[in-house]
Scaffold this motif. Sequence first.
Motif, PDB file in Angstrom:
ATOM      1  N   GLU A   1       0.819  -1.211   0.000  1.00 28.69           N
ATOM      2  CA  GLU A   1       0.000   0.000   0.000  1.00 28.69           C
ATOM      3  C   GLU A   1       0.859   1.270   0.000  1.00 28.69           C
ATOM      4  OE1 GLU A   1      -3.141   1.810   3.045  1.00 28.69           O
ATOM      5  OE2 GLU A   1      -2.783  -0.346   3.166  1.00 28.69           O
ATOM      6  N   ILE A   2       0.489   2.245  -0.838  1.00 27.87           N
ATOM      7  CA  ILE A   2       1.197   3.522  -0.879  1.00 27.87           C
ATOM      8  C   ILE A   2       0.810   4.321   0.356  1.00 27.87           C
ATOM      9  CG2 ILE A   2       1.389   5.719  -2.150  1.00 27.87           C
ATOM     10  CD1 ILE A   2       2.520   3.504  -3.824  1.00 27.87           C
ATOM     11  N   SER A   3       1.788   4.851   1.083  1.00 24.65           N
ATOM     12  CA  SER A   3       1.413   5.598   2.287  1.00 24.65           C
ATOM     13  C   SER A   3       1.984   7.010   2.307  1.00 24.65           C
ATOM     14  CB  SER A   3       1.876   4.845   3.535  1.00 24.65           C
ATOM     15  OG  SER A   3       3.263   4.651   3.472  1.00 24.65           O
ATOM     16  N   GLY A   4       2.902   7.309   1.393  1.00 21.78           N
ATOM     17  CA  GLY A   4       3.538   8.625   1.417  1.00 21.78           C
ATOM     18  C   GLY A   4       3.339   9.356   0.109  1.00 21.78           C
ATOM     19  N   GLY A   5       3.615  10.664   0.108  1.00 26.92           N
ATOM     20  CA  GLY A   5       3.503  11.480  -1.088  1.00 26.92           C
ATOM     21  C   GLY A   5       4.755  11.406  -1.930  1.00 26.92           C
ATOM     22  N   ARG A   6       5.682  12.351  -1.646  1.00 31.65           N
ATOM     23  CA  ARG A   6       6.868  12.406  -2.497  1.00 31.65           C
ATOM     24  C   ARG A   6       8.144  12.144  -1.696  1.00 31.65           C
ATOM     25  NH1 ARG A   6       9.330  17.754  -5.525  1.00 31.65           N
ATOM     26  NH2 ARG A   6      10.099  16.675  -7.352  1.00 31.65           N
ATOM     27  N   ALA A   7       8.985  11.261  -2.238  1.00 29.21           N
ATOM     28  CA  ALA A   7      10.317  11.043  -1.661  1.00 29.21           C
ATOM     29  C   ALA A   7      11.340  11.584  -2.648  1.00 29.21           C
ATOM     30  CB  ALA A   7      10.557   9.568  -1.417  1.00 29.21           C
ATOM     31  N   VAL A   8      12.388  12.229  -2.119  1.00 32.56           N
ATOM     32  CA  VAL A   8      13.475  12.707  -2.972  1.00 32.56           C
ATOM     33  C   VAL A   8      14.753  11.986  -2.566  1.00 32.56           C
ATOM     34  CG1 VAL A   8      14.899  14.703  -3.597  1.00 32.56           C
ATOM     35  CG2 VAL A   8      12.426  14.963  -3.395  1.00 32.56           C
ATOM     36  N   VAL A   9      15.396  11.356  -3.540  1.00 35.28           N
ATOM     37  CA  VAL A   9      16.645  10.629  -3.289  1.00 35.28           C
ATOM     38  C   VAL A   9      17.797  11.462  -3.833  1.00 35.28           C
ATOM     39  CG1 VAL A   9      17.959   8.543  -3.862  1.00 35.28           C
ATOM     40  CG2 VAL A   9      15.499   8.379  -3.408  1.00 35.28           C
ATOM     41  N   LEU A  10      18.825  11.669  -3.033  1.00 32.51           N
ATOM     42  CA  LEU A  10      19.985  12.466  -3.455  1.00 32.51           C
ATOM     43  C   LEU A  10      21.091  11.512  -3.892  1.00 32.51           C
ATOM     44  CD1 LEU A  10      20.004  14.909  -0.380  1.00 32.51           C
ATOM     45  CD2 LEU A  10      18.512  14.923  -2.404  1.00 32.51           C
ATOM     46  N   GLY A  11      21.462  11.559  -5.185  1.00 34.03           N
ATOM     47  CA  GLY A  11      22.516  10.687  -5.703  1.00 34.03           C
ATOM     48  C   GLY A  11      21.924   9.534  -6.485  1.00 34.03           C
ATOM     49  N   ALA A  12      22.358   9.380  -7.757  1.00 37.25           N
ATOM     50  CA  ALA A  12      21.812   8.320  -8.623  1.00 37.25           C
ATOM     51  C   ALA A  12      22.864   7.266  -8.910  1.00 37.25           C
ATOM     52  CB  ALA A  12      21.291   8.922  -9.924  1.00 37.25           C
ATOM     53  N   SER A  13      23.643   6.920  -7.883  1.00 36.13           N
ATOM     54  CA  SER A  13      24.583   5.812  -8.057  1.00 36.13           C
ATOM     55  C   SER A  13      23.908   4.556  -7.504  1.00 36.13           C
ATOM     56  CB  SER A  13      25.877   6.165  -7.340  1.00 36.13           C
ATOM     57  OG  SER A  13      26.809   5.111  -7.418  1.00 36.13           O
TER      58      SER A  13
ATOM     59  N   ALA B   1      15.659   4.205  -4.421  1.00 35.48           N
ATOM     60  CA  ALA B   1      14.508   4.732  -5.174  1.00 35.48           C
ATOM     61  C   ALA B   1      13.528   3.600  -5.501  1.00 35.48           C
ATOM     62  CB  ALA B   1      14.983   5.415  -6.453  1.00 35.48           C
ATOM     63  N   ARG B   2      14.098   2.468  -5.901  1.00 34.48           N
ATOM     64  CA  ARG B   2      13.249   1.305  -6.234  1.00 34.48           C
ATOM     65  C   ARG B   2      12.392   0.882  -5.022  1.00 34.48           C
ATOM     66  NH1 ARG B   2      10.519  -2.263  -5.763  1.00 34.48           N
ATOM     67  NH2 ARG B   2      10.582  -4.401  -6.491  1.00 34.48           N
ATOM     68  N   VAL B   3      13.036   0.858  -3.846  1.00 32.37           N
ATOM     69  CA  VAL B   3      12.342   0.413  -2.639  1.00 32.37           C
ATOM     70  C   VAL B   3      11.342   1.486  -2.173  1.00 32.37           C
ATOM     71  CG1 VAL B   3      12.739  -0.059  -0.194  1.00 32.37           C
ATOM     72  CG2 VAL B   3      14.157  -1.178  -1.910  1.00 32.37           C
ATOM     73  N   LEU B   4      11.739   2.750  -2.241  1.00 32.47           N
ATOM     74  CA  LEU B   4      10.844   3.831  -1.779  1.00 32.47           C
ATOM     75  C   LEU B   4       9.582   3.919  -2.631  1.00 32.47           C
ATOM     76  CD1 LEU B   4      13.463   6.627  -0.941  1.00 32.47           C
ATOM     77  CD2 LEU B   4      11.971   5.445   0.690  1.00 32.47           C
ATOM     78  N   ARG B   5       9.735   3.602  -3.918  1.00 31.07           N
ATOM     79  CA  ARG B   5       8.560   3.702  -4.803  1.00 31.07           C
ATOM     80  C   ARG B   5       7.432   2.765  -4.370  1.00 31.07           C
ATOM     81  NH1 ARG B   5       4.528   4.410  -6.472  1.00 31.07           N
ATOM     82  NH2 ARG B   5       3.754   4.468  -8.607  1.00 31.07           N
ATOM     83  N   GLU B   6       7.779   1.736  -3.588  1.00 30.03           N
ATOM     84  CA  GLU B   6       6.730   0.835  -3.096  1.00 30.03           C
ATOM     85  C   GLU B   6       5.807   1.549  -2.109  1.00 30.03           C
ATOM     86  OE1 GLU B   6       8.723  -2.558  -1.450  1.00 30.03           O
ATOM     87  OE2 GLU B   6       9.234  -3.360  -3.414  1.00 30.03           O
ATOM     88  N   LYS B   7       6.308   2.613  -1.469  1.00 28.69           N
ATOM     89  CA  LYS B   7       5.517   3.291  -0.445  1.00 28.69           C
ATOM     90  C   LYS B   7       5.186   4.736  -0.791  1.00 28.69           C
ATOM     91  CE  LYS B   7       4.702   0.424   2.901  1.00 28.69           C
ATOM     92  NZ  LYS B   7       3.415   0.259   3.572  1.00 28.69           N
ATOM     93  N   TYR B   8       5.924   5.328  -1.704  1.00 31.30           N
ATOM     94  CA  TYR B   8       5.703   6.740  -2.037  1.00 31.30           C
ATOM     95  C   TYR B   8       5.145   6.842  -3.459  1.00 31.30           C
ATOM     96  CZ  TYR B   8       7.968   7.898   2.279  1.00 31.30           C
ATOM     97  OH  TYR B   8       8.247   8.005   3.618  1.00 31.30           O
ATOM     98  N   GLU B   9       4.191   7.740  -3.592  1.00 32.68           N
ATOM     99  CA  GLU B   9       3.523   7.904  -4.874  1.00 32.68           C
ATOM    100  C   GLU B   9       4.487   8.368  -5.962  1.00 32.68           C
ATOM    101  OE1 GLU B   9      -0.403  10.455  -5.574  1.00 32.68           O
ATOM    102  OE2 GLU B   9      -0.153   9.499  -3.627  1.00 32.68           O
ATOM    103  N   ARG B  10       5.426   9.214  -5.524  1.00 29.92           N
ATOM    104  CA  ARG B  10       6.352   9.794  -6.495  1.00 29.92           C
ATOM    105  C   ARG B  10       7.740   9.808  -5.878  1.00 29.92           C
ATOM    106  NH1 ARG B  10       6.172  15.998  -8.354  1.00 29.92           N
ATOM    107  NH2 ARG B  10       7.965  15.878  -9.736  1.00 29.92           N
ATOM    108  N   VAL B  11       8.742   9.404  -6.655  1.00 28.39           N
ATOM    109  CA  VAL B  11      10.126   9.438  -6.179  1.00 28.39           C
ATOM    110  C   VAL B  11      10.950  10.222  -7.197  1.00 28.39           C
ATOM    111  CG1 VAL B  11      12.172   8.078  -5.583  1.00 28.39           C
ATOM    112  CG2 VAL B  11       9.895   7.182  -5.024  1.00 28.39           C
ATOM    113  N   THR B  12      11.668  11.232  -6.713  1.00 25.02           N
ATOM    114  CA  THR B  12      12.534  12.015  -7.599  1.00 25.02           C
ATOM    115  C   THR B  12      13.984  11.751  -7.208  1.00 25.02           C
ATOM    116  OG1 THR B  12      10.868  13.746  -7.752  1.00 25.02           O
ATOM    117  CG2 THR B  12      13.117  14.366  -8.367  1.00 25.02           C
TER     118      THR B  12
END
Length: 444
Positions: A3-15, A22-33
């Motif tokens: 179930e999605i429980s959060g709005g937006r997560a922002v991840v710093l660093g794309a390594s 980001a992959r894991v956060l997307r399971e709970k956050y509607e949008r991940v940047t």
Amino acid sequence: MPEISGGRAVVLGASMAGLMAARVLREKYERVTVVERDVLPAGPEHRRGVPQSRHLHVLLARGTSIIEELFPGFVAEAVAAGATPADALARTRLLVSGYRLLQTDVGLQTVLAGRPLVEHIVRGRVRALDGVDFLDGHDVVSLAATADGRRVTGVRVQSDGGTEEMLEADLVLDATGRGSRSPVWLEQLGHGRPEVDKVQVGLSYATLTYRLPDGAMGKDQLMLNNATPGHQRAAVLSEQENGLFRLTMAGMLGDRPPLDRKGFDAFAASLRFPDIFEAVRDGEALHDPVGFQYPANIRHRYERMRSFPEGFLILGDAICSFNPVYGQGMTSAAMQAEALRGVLADDRGPTWKRHFRAMATAVDPAWQISAGGDLVFPGVVGHRTPLIRMINAYLPRVHAAAAEDVEISTRFIRVADLVDRPEALVRPATALRVLGRRRAKPEV
Ligand SMILES: Cc1cc2nc3c(=O)[nH]c(=O)nc-3n(C[C@H](O)[C@H](O)[C@H](O)COP(=O)(O)OP(=O)(O)OC[C@H]3O[C@@H](n4cnc5c(N)ncnc54)[C@H](O)[C@@H]3O)c2cc1C
């Protein structure tokens, strides 16, 4: 998907750490940047923010299995792109403490490939996720927080062109690596800095990529010559993608592998075992040797902080970076991403305490192996507990036993590849088998 429980997560660093988070956060956050300073390449290319990518990157079996779980078909995709599939021990020649470990198929899958290819495949998978977007070419400038500093509310970023922008977020996760500015940001928000554990190794790396004549490595795909107090030079030679081979050599405590060809070859010839030098002697080098300096293993003890803002987490090298000769960094990041998944699954939400406790547990095994193992060298600066001294005296006995007993070499590789915890090697069933035999003399 849970179930999605959060709005937006922002991840710093794309390594690697940021991508898996980001992959894991997307399971709970509607949008991940995902915010990244580099302009990300379309293909498997080196980039400025990951200078270590020119050096050999071994992906341990535990990391491979977690990445495969997060991105089903990862191994097959890597192999289709030219990577070499491998078992962790079947064709891996481990030359450790003067012993040649027995090899067998242990059923632990890995892939041998350059770092840019591994990252490229994972990045492609994350890009394809619905609800995940990338803001590359943007530098993270600072955190935004409530006036009392107790909740992070977003992050300020600056484009290559100098334009500043504020990204509001329910959660910010820092995966900016070893140079992370989190300790400074936390201090600015009034929480102080974390304690830091440091084990100073003064490591210098040098790497060359080759084409090798057929059969140069015998039947093997990877050779590792470890460093010991009597022979402080280490090297790993591995097959990579599309028929290429990469040799990374390391000197410790100020001993630097030279970056000119003659000196590089002489360093290879000075390794304890002749195997690696003999394998590359007639190879065609594809570039000049490249170097890297790695002063110390560093572990930030965020789990011990007294106060910390909610809405802010950290993951990957930004928490802990390990002596790279053990090949653990990407696997540790994967283990941390797996642990984050557990934290997010908790209905109480990802509080900083639960998160950093979970990260500490995930980081422990790799830290024990690398930082603990480095303390066997008398010149290495760090805190030696009686347990560390005992284990460092015991490990050469494990290596000696693993040269004659395939069950011990199997148990050893399961720990080295972070599949089993280090304690597995000191359990009675293994310790009796190791200590109950006459210790053979080292081969060299
Ligand atoms: C020489 C060397 C060899 C290694 N060999 C191995 C190996 O064999 N096996 C293995 O598993 N691991 C190895 N590692 C470790 C591995 O590279 C890392 O553990 C892995 O990349 C995970 O790190 P990370 O994603 O946390 O951080 P990093 O890989 O350091 O990435 C940080 C990212 O954040 C970005 N960034 C930084 N600051 C900002 C900012 N202000 N704004 C926006 N973006 C920012 C960077 O551009 C980068 O993309 C090695 C490391 C070194 C140094």
